[in-house]
Design a protein around this motif. Structure first.
Motif, PDB file in Angstrom:
ATOM      1  N   ASN A 186       0.836  -1.198   0.000  1.00  0.00           N
ATOM      2  CA  ASN A 186       0.000   0.000   0.000  1.00  0.00           C
ATOM      3  C   ASN A 186       0.873   1.250   0.000  1.00  0.00           C
ATOM      4  O   ASN A 186       2.030   1.218   0.438  1.00  0.00           O
ATOM      5  N   ILE A 187       0.289   2.357  -0.476  1.00  0.00           N
ATOM      6  CA  ILE A 187       0.981   3.650  -0.418  1.00  0.00           C
ATOM      7  C   ILE A 187       1.295   4.005   1.026  1.00  0.00           C
ATOM      8  O   ILE A 187       2.420   4.394   1.366  1.00  0.00           O
ATOM      9  N   VAL A 188       0.310   3.883   1.903  1.00  0.00           N
ATOM     10  CA  VAL A 188       0.446   4.192   3.332  1.00  0.00           C
ATOM     11  C   VAL A 188       0.426   2.874   4.102  1.00  0.00           C
ATOM     12  O   VAL A 188      -0.525   2.106   3.972  1.00  0.00           O
ATOM     13  N   PRO A 189       1.441   2.571   4.902  1.00  0.00           N
ATOM     14  CA  PRO A 189       1.508   1.266   5.570  1.00  0.00           C
ATOM     15  C   PRO A 189       0.806   1.191   6.921  1.00  0.00           C
ATOM     16  O   PRO A 189       0.905   0.161   7.590  1.00  0.00           O
ATOM     17  N   TRP A 190       0.149   2.266   7.345  1.00  0.00           N
ATOM     18  CA  TRP A 190      -0.586   2.262   8.610  1.00  0.00           C
ATOM     19  C   TRP A 190      -2.043   2.615   8.336  1.00  0.00           C
ATOM     20  O   TRP A 190      -2.348   3.468   7.489  1.00  0.00           O
ATOM     21  N   ARG A 191      -2.944   2.005   9.093  1.00  0.00           N
ATOM     22  CA  ARG A 191      -4.366   2.273   8.922  1.00  0.00           C
ATOM     23  C   ARG A 191      -4.735   3.646   9.483  1.00  0.00           C
ATOM     24  O   ARG A 191      -4.462   3.931  10.649  1.00  0.00           O
ATOM     25  N   PRO A 192      -5.386   4.507   8.691  1.00  0.00           N
ATOM     26  CA  PRO A 192      -5.902   5.766   9.231  1.00  0.00           C
ATOM     27  C   PRO A 192      -7.067   5.486  10.183  1.00  0.00           C
ATOM     28  O   PRO A 192      -7.843   4.551   9.963  1.00  0.00           O
ATOM     29  N   PRO A 193      -7.223   6.250  11.245  1.00  0.00           N
ATOM     30  CA  PRO A 193      -8.304   6.016  12.212  1.00  0.00           C
ATOM     31  C   PRO A 193      -9.673   6.034  11.543  1.00  0.00           C
ATOM     32  O   PRO A 193      -9.957   6.897  10.712  1.00  0.00           O
ATOM     33  N   GLY A 194     -10.499   5.059  11.910  1.00  0.00           N
ATOM     34  CA  GLY A 194     -11.849   5.006  11.373  1.00  0.00           C
ATOM     35  C   GLY A 194     -11.929   4.697   9.898  1.00  0.00           C
ATOM     36  O   GLY A 194     -12.958   4.931   9.267  1.00  0.00           O
ATOM     37  N   ASN A 195     -10.849   4.175   9.323  1.00  0.00           N
ATOM     38  CA  ASN A 195     -10.810   3.861   7.890  1.00  0.00           C
ATOM     39  C   ASN A 195     -11.007   5.094   7.008  1.00  0.00           C
ATOM     40  O   ASN A 195     -11.459   4.991   5.870  1.00  0.00           O
ATOM     41  N   ARG A 196     -10.674   6.263   7.527  1.00  0.00           N
ATOM     42  CA  ARG A 196     -10.765   7.465   6.695  1.00  0.00           C
ATOM     43  C   ARG A 196      -9.673   7.428   5.641  1.00  0.00           C
ATOM     44  O   ARG A 196      -8.725   6.641   5.713  1.00  0.00           O
ATOM     45  N   ASN A 197      -9.789   8.294   4.649  1.00  0.00           N
ATOM     46  CA  ASN A 197      -8.750   8.393   3.628  1.00  0.00           C
ATOM     47  C   ASN A 197      -7.505   9.058   4.219  1.00  0.00           C
ATOM     48  O   ASN A 197      -7.615   9.976   5.038  1.00  0.00           O
ATOM     49  N   PRO A 198      -6.314   8.633   3.807  1.00  0.00           N
ATOM     50  CA  PRO A 198      -5.113   9.332   4.274  1.00  0.00           C
ATOM     51  C   PRO A 198      -5.116  10.778   3.780  1.00  0.00           C
ATOM     52  O   PRO A 198      -5.597  11.068   2.686  1.00  0.00           O
ATOM     53  N   THR A 199      -4.590  11.668   4.586  1.00  0.00           N
ATOM     54  CA  THR A 199      -4.496  13.065   4.175  1.00  0.00           C
ATOM     55  C   THR A 199      -3.357  13.224   3.170  1.00  0.00           C
ATOM     56  O   THR A 199      -2.450  12.382   3.091  1.00  0.00           O
ATOM     57  N   PRO A 200      -3.369  14.303   2.373  1.00  0.00           N
ATOM     58  CA  PRO A 200      -2.240  14.537   1.458  1.00  0.00           C
ATOM     59  C   PRO A 200      -0.902  14.601   2.187  1.00  0.00           C
ATOM     60  O   PRO A 200       0.130  14.172   1.645  1.00  0.00           O
ATOM     61  N   GLN A 201      -0.879  15.146   3.417  1.00  0.00           N
ATOM     62  CA  GLN A 201       0.363  15.205   4.174  1.00  0.00           C
ATOM     63  C   GLN A 201       0.854  13.810   4.540  1.00  0.00           C
ATOM     64  O   GLN A 201       2.052  13.514   4.454  1.00  0.00           O
ATOM     65  N   GLU A 202      -0.062  12.936   4.940  1.00  0.00           N
ATOM     66  CA  GLU A 202       0.314  11.564   5.299  1.00  0.00           C
ATOM     67  C   GLU A 202       0.825  10.814   4.080  1.00  0.00           C
ATOM     68  O   GLU A 202       1.801  10.054   4.168  1.00  0.00           O
ATOM     69  N   VAL A 203       0.190  11.021   2.940  1.00  0.00           N
ATOM     70  CA  VAL A 203       0.657  10.381   1.704  1.00  0.00           C
ATOM     71  C   VAL A 203       2.039  10.896   1.329  1.00  0.00           C
ATOM     72  O   VAL A 203       2.923  10.128   0.925  1.00  0.00           O
ATOM     73  N   SER A 204       2.247  12.212   1.477  1.00  0.00           N
ATOM     74  CA  SER A 204       3.544  12.797   1.143  1.00  0.00           C
ATOM     75  C   SER A 204       4.667  12.233   2.019  1.00  0.00           C
ATOM     76  O   SER A 204       5.775  11.989   1.545  1.00  0.00           O
ATOM     77  N   ILE A 205       4.365  12.009   3.295  1.00  0.00           N
ATOM     78  CA  ILE A 205       5.373  11.467   4.209  1.00  0.00           C
ATOM     79  C   ILE A 205       5.696  10.016   3.872  1.00  0.00           C
ATOM     80  O   ILE A 205       6.868   9.600   3.908  1.00  0.00           O
TER      81      ILE A 205
END
Length: 294
Positions: A186-205
């Motif tokens: 996956n692009i992001v290896p950690w689950r966002p709380p509540g299954n929300r979409n990752p934020t652009p900042q989280e994706v950038s990191i």
């Protein structure tokens, strides 16, 4: 029989109307003439001996309260640093720069996974149960990349373990693949709380880590599952229904170029089963591309 005068009937009707307004929640009567409600509060009480048809105010206005003045020279206190698990979170820009520098140091998938387990630049690390790094065969010719883990993946620690994962397995099986012949991440290896979409900042990191992961796996074909993965890895701004079925050039970290196929995410197909026909076309194109390079 008692006959009421017109004046009495009018007065009773007004009182009934007022009772209705009070029950309905009306707390202030207005008319066309402006009134100084603060002056009314200081006015002497009416003579109780003189009857009046005008009803008293339903709600007396509150007296004015002077707010404490604030000195313009007094500096505002600095906002406390946001912390996760006792560690201060770096600004998104600083965390992304740090992530890129650290990802470049990983010489193997094992080193990259260990680096991610100790990385504290993304706040999702402190809200997720597990790091969801990858599943499948890192020597495979095809690599599938989604957006972020869900609840099942977070609990198990592997990507695509829930309903969408079972559908992905069936889609792979339809063209003769399974997880022993594919690599999944996956692009992001950690689950966002509540299954929300990752934020652009989280994706950038997190982006430098998935890019390094793709380079280390070195697949022949990269399959982007859904719009977020497609847009992040290929740079296209098109929606997934327009981008799907197309091969995009993808440049690895060492400068070599591979092909990236955009297709629909299995979770989307669970919500829109009629679109499975489009995904089937994409997977047939994937099989043809793999057979051509066999």
């Amino acid at each position: 029989m008692t006959i009421m005068s017109p004046a009495s009937q009018d007065r009773d009707a007004q009182i009934a109307l007022l009772d209705f307004d009070v029950e309905a929640g009306v707390d202030l009567a207005l008319d066309e003439t402006p009134h100084d409600r603060f002056a009314e509060a200081d006015a002497p009480a009416p003579d109780a001996r003189r009857p009046s048809l005008s009803p008293p105010p339903l709600l007396s206005p509150l007296p004015r309260r002077e707010l404490p003045s604030r000195s313009p020279e007094a500096p505002r206190p600095a906002a406390p640093a946001r912390t996760y698990g006792g560690a201060a979170a770096a600004a998104p820009g600083e965390a992304a720069v740090d992530a890129r520098a650290k990802a470049a140091e990983a010489e193997s998938l094992e080193a990259l996974e260990a680096l991610l387990r100790g990385f504290e630049g993304c706040g999702l690390r402190f809200t997720a149960k597990n790091l969801v790094f990858a599943d499948g065969n890192p020597q495979a010719r095809v690599m599938f990349v989604g957006e972020a883990p869900g609840a099942d993946e977070d609990r198990i620690g592997k990507p695509f373990m829930g309903r969408s994962g079972k559908l992905l397995d069936r889609m792979m099986a339809a063209i003769g693949l399974d997880r022993s012949g594919a690599y999944v991440a996956n692009i992001v290896p950690w689950r966002p709380p509540g299954n929300r979409n990752p934020t652009p900042q989280e994706v950038s990191i997190c982006r430098p880590f998935i890019e390094r992961q793709i380079t280390l796996v070195d697949p022949d074909i990269l399959v982007c599952l859904g719009a977020p993965a497609t847009q992040t890895l290929t740079g296209t701004k098109d929606g997934i229904l327009k981008a799907r079925g197309r091969f995009y050039p993808y440049r690895l970290g060492d400068g070599r170029e591979i092909r990236a196929l955009a297709t629909l995410h299995p979770a989307y197909l669970l919500r829109q089963p009629v679109q499975k026909r489009l995904a089937w076309r994409d997977f047939r194109a994937l099989k043809a591309a793999l057979d051509t390079r066999a």
